[in-house]
Design a protein around this motif. Structure first.
Motif, short mmCIF file in Angstrom:
data_model
loop_
_atom_site.label_atom_id
_atom_site.label_comp_id
_atom_site.label_asym_id
_atom_site.label_seq_id
_atom_site.Cartn_x
_atom_site.Cartn_y
_atom_site.Cartn_z
N ASP A 26 42.26 69.24 9.45
CA ASP A 26 41.70 70.53 9.89
C ASP A 26 40.26 70.41 10.41
OD1 ASP A 26 40.72 69.82 7.41
OD2 ASP A 26 40.72 71.86 6.60
N MET A 27 39.82 69.17 10.73
CA MET A 27 38.44 68.97 11.17
C MET A 27 38.36 68.15 12.44
SD MET A 27 36.43 68.38 7.58
CE MET A 27 36.79 69.50 6.21
N GLU A 28 37.35 68.45 13.27
CA GLU A 28 37.10 67.70 14.49
C GLU A 28 35.59 67.58 14.69
OE1 GLU A 28 37.75 68.14 19.33
OE2 GLU A 28 38.18 69.83 18.01
N VAL A 29 35.11 66.34 14.87
CA VAL A 29 33.69 66.12 15.13
C VAL A 29 33.47 66.28 16.64
CG1 VAL A 29 31.78 64.48 15.01
CG2 VAL A 29 33.44 64.58 13.14
N ILE A 30 32.70 67.31 17.02
CA ILE A 30 32.53 67.61 18.45
C ILE A 30 31.21 67.08 19.03
CG2 ILE A 30 34.01 69.65 18.40
CD1 ILE A 30 31.33 71.30 18.39
N GLY A 31 30.33 66.58 18.14
CA GLY A 31 29.06 66.05 18.64
C GLY A 31 28.28 65.34 17.56
#
Length: 200
Positions: A26-31
């Motif tokens: 449920d997580m995404e590193v976008i920067g």
């Protein structure tokens, strides 16, 4: 999906955190960023759900970035990550209004769980940090901290009086009181103690 931004000045830790958190369903590193100034501008641009912020970074500290974001009334939740259980840092973070304050020595599962709690509207603080802050409260007033910060920058008593519009006697009294409160021998030792505790 919880959109994350990570600010951390140690490249290896930054990479590891990003990789491990991206594995959470449920997580995404976008920067990511390695200094505070870059982090601040990137966070404004990407508007992540949660920012994971190291305290000690070049250009701007994690606390300075958090303070600027709070002043912008920005919607991202902020979790401070630190190696240091310094009571002054914790006290400042709470005043700024961060959503989490965690020690870096926890597991990735604990961190992911803390992120989910913060997104759900809770605040998450490491118990060790809370205990340290209660045990050792900052004895310095805001004015004393301000004068000591200027002294740390190498300002003379005369320069401090000009900057703060105070008399030299008043500044000397403040410095004397700070030295007494911190049980220091001189202003240099007082500054060193206050910095170590995270009080300035």
């Amino acid at each position: 999906m919880i959109r994350l931004f990570i600010a951390e000045d140690q490249r290896m830790l930054l990479g590891a955190l990003g990789s491990l958190l991206n594995l959470e369903e449920d997580m995404e590193v976008i920067g990511q960023a390695m200094n505070g100034e870059e982090a601040f501008h990137s966070i404004l641009k990407f508007a992540p759900d949660v920012c994971l912020m190291d305290i000690e970074m070049p250009v701007l500290s994690g606390l300075e970035v958090a303070e600027q974001l709070m002043n912008e009334s920005f919607g991202s939740k902020i979790i401070i990550l630190t190696t240091f259980a310094r009571p002054g840092y914790f006290e400042r973070a709470v005043k700024i209004g961060v959503h989490g304050y965690l020690l870096k020595d926890g597991s990735i599962d604990e961190l992911a769980d803390s992120i989910r709690k913060v997104v759900a509207g809770k605040r998450v603080f490491s118990p060790e940090l809370t205990f340290e802050a209660i045990r050792e409260e900052n004895p310095l007033t805001k004015r004393e901290q301000e004068i000591l910060r200027l002294a740390v920058l190498g300002k003379t008593t005369k320069e401090i009086t000009e900057e703060l519009f105070l008399s030299s006697g008043t500044v000397r009294n403040y410095i004397s009181e700070v030295i007494h409160k911190l049980g220091a021998k001189n202003r240099t030792e007082a500054a060193s103690i206050a910095e170590e505790k995270g009080w300035i």
